[in-house]
Design a protein around this motif. Sequence first.
Motif, short mmCIF file in Angstrom:
data_model
loop_
_atom_site.label_atom_id
_atom_site.label_comp_id
_atom_site.label_asym_id
_atom_site.label_seq_id
_atom_site.Cartn_x
_atom_site.Cartn_y
_atom_site.Cartn_z
N LEU A 49 0.83 -1.19 0.00
CA LEU A 49 0.00 0.00 0.00
C LEU A 49 0.87 1.24 0.00
CD1 LEU A 49 -1.50 0.57 3.57
CD2 LEU A 49 0.61 -0.62 3.08
N ALA A 50 0.23 2.38 -0.20
CA ALA A 50 0.98 3.63 -0.29
C ALA A 50 0.71 4.54 0.90
CB ALA A 50 0.59 4.35 -1.58
N THR A 51 -0.03 4.05 1.90
CA THR A 51 -0.32 4.84 3.09
C THR A 51 0.30 4.17 4.32
OG1 THR A 51 -2.42 3.67 3.36
CG2 THR A 51 -2.47 5.76 2.15
N PRO A 52 0.46 4.88 5.41
CA PRO A 52 1.15 4.30 6.58
C PRO A 52 0.50 3.05 7.14
CG PRO A 52 1.01 6.68 6.78
CD PRO A 52 0.17 6.32 5.59
N ALA A 53 -0.82 2.92 7.06
CA ALA A 53 -1.51 1.73 7.56
C ALA A 53 -2.74 1.48 6.71
CB ALA A 53 -1.89 1.90 9.03
N CYS A 54 -3.09 0.22 6.54
CA CYS A 54 -4.23 -0.11 5.68
C CYS A 54 -5.54 -0.02 6.46
CB CYS A 54 -4.06 -1.51 5.09
SG CYS A 54 -4.19 -2.84 6.28
N ALA A 55 -6.64 0.05 5.72
CA ALA A 55 -7.95 0.20 6.34
C ALA A 55 -8.29 -1.01 7.20
CB ALA A 55 -9.00 0.39 5.25
N HIS A 56 -7.86 -2.20 6.77
CA HIS A 56 -8.15 -3.42 7.54
C HIS A 56 -7.56 -3.32 8.94
CE1 HIS A 56 -9.71 -5.40 4.00
NE2 HIS A 56 -8.60 -5.13 3.33
N PRO A 61 -7.35 -4.57 13.83
CA PRO A 61 -5.91 -4.88 13.87
C PRO A 61 -5.63 -6.30 14.34
CG PRO A 61 -6.52 -3.48 15.72
CD PRO A 61 -7.72 -3.55 14.83
N LEU A 62 -4.59 -6.88 13.78
CA LEU A 62 -4.13 -8.19 14.20
C LEU A 62 -3.38 -8.07 15.53
CD1 LEU A 62 -2.69 -9.45 10.78
CD2 LEU A 62 -4.79 -10.26 11.88
N PRO A 63 -3.34 -9.12 16.33
CA PRO A 63 -2.62 -9.07 17.61
C PRO A 63 -1.13 -9.28 17.43
CG PRO A 63 -3.62 -11.21 17.33
CD PRO A 63 -4.06 -10.40 16.14
N THR A 193 -1.86 -15.22 4.20
CA THR A 193 -3.03 -14.96 3.35
C THR A 193 -3.98 -13.99 4.05
OG1 THR A 193 -2.81 -17.18 2.38
CG2 THR A 193 -4.89 -16.03 2.01
N THR A 194 -4.74 -14.47 5.01
CA THR A 194 -5.63 -13.57 5.76
C THR A 194 -5.01 -13.15 7.09
OG1 THR A 194 -6.76 -15.37 6.93
CG2 THR A 194 -7.62 -14.75 4.75
N GLY A 195 -4.01 -13.89 7.55
CA GLY A 195 -3.41 -13.61 8.85
C GLY A 195 -4.06 -14.37 9.99
N ALA A 196 -5.03 -15.25 9.68
CA ALA A 196 -5.75 -15.96 10.74
C ALA A 196 -4.83 -16.88 11.53
CB ALA A 196 -6.90 -16.76 10.13
N ALA A 199 -2.44 -14.76 13.64
CA ALA A 199 -3.18 -14.10 14.72
C ALA A 199 -3.52 -15.09 15.83
CB ALA A 199 -4.45 -13.47 14.17
N THR A 200 -3.93 -16.29 15.46
CA THR A 200 -4.26 -17.30 16.46
C THR A 200 -3.04 -17.65 17.30
OG1 THR A 200 -5.98 -18.23 15.02
CG2 THR A 200 -5.16 -19.63 16.79
N LEU A 201 -1.90 -17.83 16.65
CA LEU A 201 -0.67 -18.14 17.36
C LEU A 201 -0.22 -16.97 18.23
CD1 LEU A 201 1.20 -20.07 14.55
CD2 LEU A 201 0.50 -21.01 16.76
N ALA A 202 -0.36 -15.75 17.72
CA ALA A 202 0.03 -14.57 18.49
C ALA A 202 -0.79 -14.47 19.78
CB ALA A 202 -0.13 -13.31 17.65
N ARG A 203 -2.07 -14.71 19.69
CA ARG A 203 -2.92 -14.64 20.89
C ARG A 203 -2.50 -15.71 21.90
NH1 ARG A 203 -7.00 -13.74 16.85
NH2 ARG A 203 -7.70 -11.57 16.91
#
Length: 227
Positions: A49-56, A61-63, A193-196, A199-203
């Motif tokens: 992307l071209a901005t500092p953070a994406c809309a998603h 936010p992911l953990p 892909t989606t980060g699922a 994210a699950t492992l991070a939590r």
Amino acid sequence: MRNWLNPAQWPLPGGCWICRDWSRERLCGPCVERFAAPRPRCPHCALTLATPACAHCLRDPLPLHSVQAAVDFEPPWDALLHALKYEAALGLAPALAALMPAPPPGSLLLPVPLHPTRLGERGHNQSTLLARELARRCALPCAERVLERVIDTPTQTQLSRTERMKNLRHAFALAPGHSVQGRHCVLVDDVMTTGATLATLARLLLAQGAARVDACVVARTPEPDAP
């Protein structure tokens, strides 16, 4: 250009995995410059992307403290990663790991685990191979047995992020006798892909006392509507 997935066309020692020209490196300089040029990415999910953070990430936010990716999951990297994962092209691991951004000093590398059944079928875990090479290059510890996949979940290829998160519930665990208390952990995987999964492992790691969790992958799947 030749078919990357045809084992008969994989290069002999001394050839570039992409162009097949003579090279001391398995990914020659011109191919890396052409196909792996740095791109601006969201620091939290690695989308281009071209901005500092994406809309998603602003909305949900992911953990994870940060996610770093070397390339997008597109030709030629998609075929090479498929060959590493499913065609036992194990010699690709050092070359692909060399593209990955260096994790912060003092971090503990944790490859995303496979369920024993899947590991037995495949014979290797591509995330472990990449984590080993990244650890060797950056002189960091790699803990291959800290995380376990205790449920062999169905394939997630066609699932949304929400569906993947539900699918992965209770799929991972911290191995008995191991601790991540106060550690800076970096999850290592081939593709995000989606980060699922990450994210699950991070939590899980944060719940077990990890001070911080980042992720480092070879490739990030672009958004479906990306050009």
